[in-house]
Design a protein around this motif. Structure first.
Motif, PDB file in Angstrom:
ATOM      1  N   ARG A 176     -17.230  -4.253  18.635  1.00  0.00           N
ATOM      2  CA  ARG A 176     -17.735  -3.092  19.366  1.00  0.00           C
ATOM      3  C   ARG A 176     -19.256  -3.012  19.270  1.00  0.00           C
ATOM      4  NH1 ARG A 176     -15.292   2.956  19.030  1.00  0.00           N
ATOM      5  NH2 ARG A 176     -14.501   2.680  21.134  1.00  0.00           N
ATOM      6  N   ASP A 209     -18.805  -1.496  26.009  1.00  0.00           N
ATOM      7  CA  ASP A 209     -17.984  -0.800  25.027  1.00  0.00           C
ATOM      8  C   ASP A 209     -16.601  -1.441  24.993  1.00  0.00           C
ATOM      9  OD1 ASP A 209     -17.354   1.021  23.044  1.00  0.00           O
ATOM     10  OD2 ASP A 209     -17.064   2.712  24.405  1.00  0.00           O
ATOM     11  N   THR A 215     -12.544  -0.165  24.300  1.00  0.00           N
ATOM     12  CA  THR A 215     -11.612   0.938  24.108  1.00  0.00           C
ATOM     13  C   THR A 215     -10.219   0.358  23.895  1.00  0.00           C
ATOM     14  OG1 THR A 215     -11.260   1.147  26.491  1.00  0.00           O
ATOM     15  CG2 THR A 215     -12.950   2.565  25.500  1.00  0.00           C
TER      16      THR A 215
END
Length: 150
Positions: free
Chosen positions: A115, A124, A126
């Motif tokens: 990350r 990013d 997720t």
């Protein structure tokens, strides 16, 4: 190109009973990012998907492009992660140990570092997961010709 190379290596290293597939659009997707960092992040996500699918199954890597970002989604059919544990995943040494995964080696640094690398490239990572039903990790990176960069 980078994604194809990483997926090919992961597919060769996958244990019997686990299939690794790449789905990509018919056109090239160019991102703003370092190829070495992208390779490291995707390799780590694929390694985790393989490790946490001890009973075989499928790992799918899907590349798509949205308005301003490339999305690399890595979906496995493995152990999954409890909803309460997800916030700890990306923390330093945030490895979640359960009776189902205690035999799997790891330090809890891979997702944290991945990350951080994604953030260094203005991206990013997720996750969406369900315990016992697998996980999907998404790496988002800015497109090279993204209107958001103007």
């Amino acid at each position: 190109r980078v994604l194809r190379e990483v997926v090919d290596v992961a597919a060769m290293l996958a244990p019997p009973g686990l299939s690794v597939f790449l789905e990509r659009p018919p056109h090239a997707v160019s991102v703003l990012g370092d190829t070495g960092r992208i390779s490291t992040v995707v390799s780590n996500l694929l390694d985790n998907a393989i490790k946490y699918s001890p009973n075989g199954g499928t790992v799918r890597v899907r590349l798509s492009a949205e308005e301003s970002a490339a999305v690399i989604a890595i979906t496995d059919t493995g152990l999954g992660i409890a909803e309460d544990d997800i916030p700890r995943l990306f923390t330093r040494f945030g490895r979640i140990v359960t009776s189902d995964n205690s035999h799997i080696a790891g330090t809890g640094l891979g997702l944290h570092l991945s990350r951080e690398l994604a953030h260094l490239m203005a991206g990013d990572i997720t996750v969406q997961s369900m315990l016992g039903a697998g996980s999907t990790f998404e790496l988002r990176l800015p497109l090279l010709d993204s209107p958001a960069r103007d």
